[in-house]
Design an enzyme around this catalytic site. Structure first.
Site, PDB file in Angstrom:
ATOM      1  N   HIS A 139       1.041  -1.173  -0.038  1.00 46.99           N
ATOM      2  CA  HIS A 139       0.005  -0.014   0.097  1.00 46.99           C
ATOM      3  C   HIS A 139       1.023   1.235  -0.077  1.00 46.99           C
ATOM      4  CE1 HIS A 139      -3.124  -2.488   1.091  1.00 46.99           C
ATOM      5  NE2 HIS A 139      -4.238  -1.645   0.998  1.00 46.99           N
ATOM      6  N   SER A 140       1.975   0.942   0.567  1.00 48.88           N
ATOM      7  CA  SER A 140       2.871   2.119   0.827  1.00 48.88           C
ATOM      8  C   SER A 140       4.123   2.273  -0.410  1.00 48.88           C
ATOM      9  CB  SER A 140       3.453   2.456   2.258  1.00 48.88           C
ATOM     10  OG  SER A 140       4.580   2.878   2.085  1.00 48.88           O
TER      11      SER A 140
END
Lengths: 216, 241
Positions: free
Chosen positions: B10-11
């Protein structure tokens, strides 16, 4: 009701109407998701569908399948949250189901909706009653199949699907979530509508409106 | 030709950081990050995952030996699965169900050793199953406090050795990767202070610092060669002296 042929123009109108209705309901979806999730569903969906509209300004898909594929790719790249791969997979499976057809007959439409629902189930591993998108999609697919079998035209099939999806979304209110972030809340998720089921109903209603001749 | 790795997170920072970490132990492996959403107008990738990034990374990581994809959570796994579906379900691209950091490091080390895709996937998926070893090892380079296997327990043909670490850093990540990578390519069952010598993660959990004695027990057709390799590396201080 005599609707539009379910061709590329319909598919494009559906996507644009979806974008408009998601934008209109952005805050409502955010509120629903804030109650039982992380509050980003409205924003994520709005960003994803706005990106579809932007892409449609650059290219004009020649078939419904091409339009669905464009939507799938864009949603999976722009939405960010779980809704991206779930809606993306729905549109991707629908695209595969309709192939290169220029126009969808009611049976092909019902088949595409079923393929989309199956994609959501496969990707999210949720079942009916888990308080997810599936609770809107599954009744919609059943209603579409019944309407198509009864000889309804494409617009009427979509109308039946949208109505069933709306009822299915409302029916998520008392459910306890068993999938997705809302499931962390357990019993406390009861009493709130599932945001994914709500957005699914909006999008299926947009498909029916496009088939009834409404332009974006 | 080595198996390539794609890290889906997600990052963007998490994916980039993990690539940086794993690459240190696998200099010849193509490791690509697919973190965050597509960059916005401000050039920043928000939290989320992007199909395009994943698909681009999968294409870029394939050197001909296949690609292992690792993903962090929920929708990142779904995006990775969707990307494979979008690509038509290629046989040489697989998704590992693994703890992200441990899995990526173990996969990278195994890929570096030249292992095939199946082995690299297995390395990722078994990287964090510490049922046979210490979970609470390594609290900052202290000596390991692990019961060594009883020498008498070694069966016929077993080879064992007691080796003392002489390099100041001890058995830290890079040496652990060196040992696990080399031992992984051999036909050997080898335990070092009670953990699997072919598992980089388990070796790192030992937290064995300078002066620690390693009890090595090996069996299998490459047992002697494996113990010799460990002895040579330990005596050379893993090339760090």
């Amino acid at each position: 009701m005599v609707g539009q042929p379910l061709d590329a123009a319909w598919a494009i109108a559906w996507l644009k109407l979806s974008a408009a209705v998601v934008a209109e309901n952005r805050l409502r979806l955010i509120e629903l998701d804030r109650s039982i999730g992380d509050g980003d569903h409205g924003e994520n969906m709005d960003r994803g569908f706005a990106a579809i509209v932007a892409k449609l300004a650059e290219e004009t898909p020649a078939t419904p399948g091409a339009a669905f594929k464009l939507a799938a790719m864009t949603l999976m790249s722009k939405v960010g949250g779980a809704a991206g791969p779930l809606y993306g997979t729905a549109f991707l499976r629908a695209a595969t189901a309709v192939g290169e057809s220029a126009t969808l007959d009611p049976a092909a439409l019902a088949g595409a909706l079923a393929a989309a629902r199956d994609g959501v189930v496969a990707r999210g591993k949720a079942e009916l009653g888990d308080k997810t998108m599936v609770d809107a999609w599954s009744p919609a697919v059943d209603a579409a199949a019944s309407a198509a079998a009864a000889g309804a035209d494409g617009a009427a099939v979509l109308d039946a699907a949208a109505e069933a999806a709306e009822a299915g979304a409302v029916a998520t209110d008392p459910l306890t979530a068993r999938k997705g972030r809302a499931s962390y809340l357990g019993e406390r998720s009861a009493g709130h509508r599932d945001p994914g089921a709500a957005s699914s109903a909006l999008i299926l209603r947009a498909a029916a409106r496009a088939a009834a001749g409404e332009a974006a | 030709m080595r198996v390539g790795l794609v890290i889906v997170s997600h990052s963007a920072q998490l994916a980039d950081g993990l690539v940086e970490l794993a690459a240190q132990m696998a200099p010849d492996v193509t490791l690509l990050a697919a973190g965050g959403m597509d960059a916005g107008p401000d050039g920043v990738s928000g939290i989320g995952t992007s199909l395009e990034k994943v698909m681009d990374a999968v294409s870029g990581a394939d050197a001909g030996a296949g690609v292992l994809v690792l993903a962090d959570l929920g929708s990142a796994v779904m995006t990775a699965e969707a990307a494979l579906e979008f690509l038509g379900g290629p046989e040489n691209v697989v998704l590992a169900h693994a703890a992200l950091v441990e899995g990526a490091v173990a996969a990278a080390v195994t890929a570096q050793s030249g292992a095939d895709l199946e082995l690299v996937k297995k390395a990722a998926e078994t990287a964090f199953t510490p049922v046979d070893g210490p979970v609470q090892g390594g609290t900052g380079g202290g000596t390991a406090v692990v019961d060594p296997p009883a020498p008498s327990g070694a069966g016929n043909g077993a080879v064992s050795a007691e080796l003392q670490l002489i390099n100041p850093m001890g058995l830290h990540a890079r040496p652990a990767a060196t040992l696990a990578g080399a031992l992984g390519a051999m036909d050997v069952d080898i335990e070092i202070n009670g953990v699997d010598g072919q598992s980089v993660m388990m070796l790192m959990t030992l937290g064995a610092g300078e002066g620690t004695t390693l009890s090595v027990t090996a069996s299998g057709s490459d047992a002697a060669r494996a113990v010799d390799l460990v002895r040579t590396e330990v005596e050379n201080g893993f090339g760090e002296l």
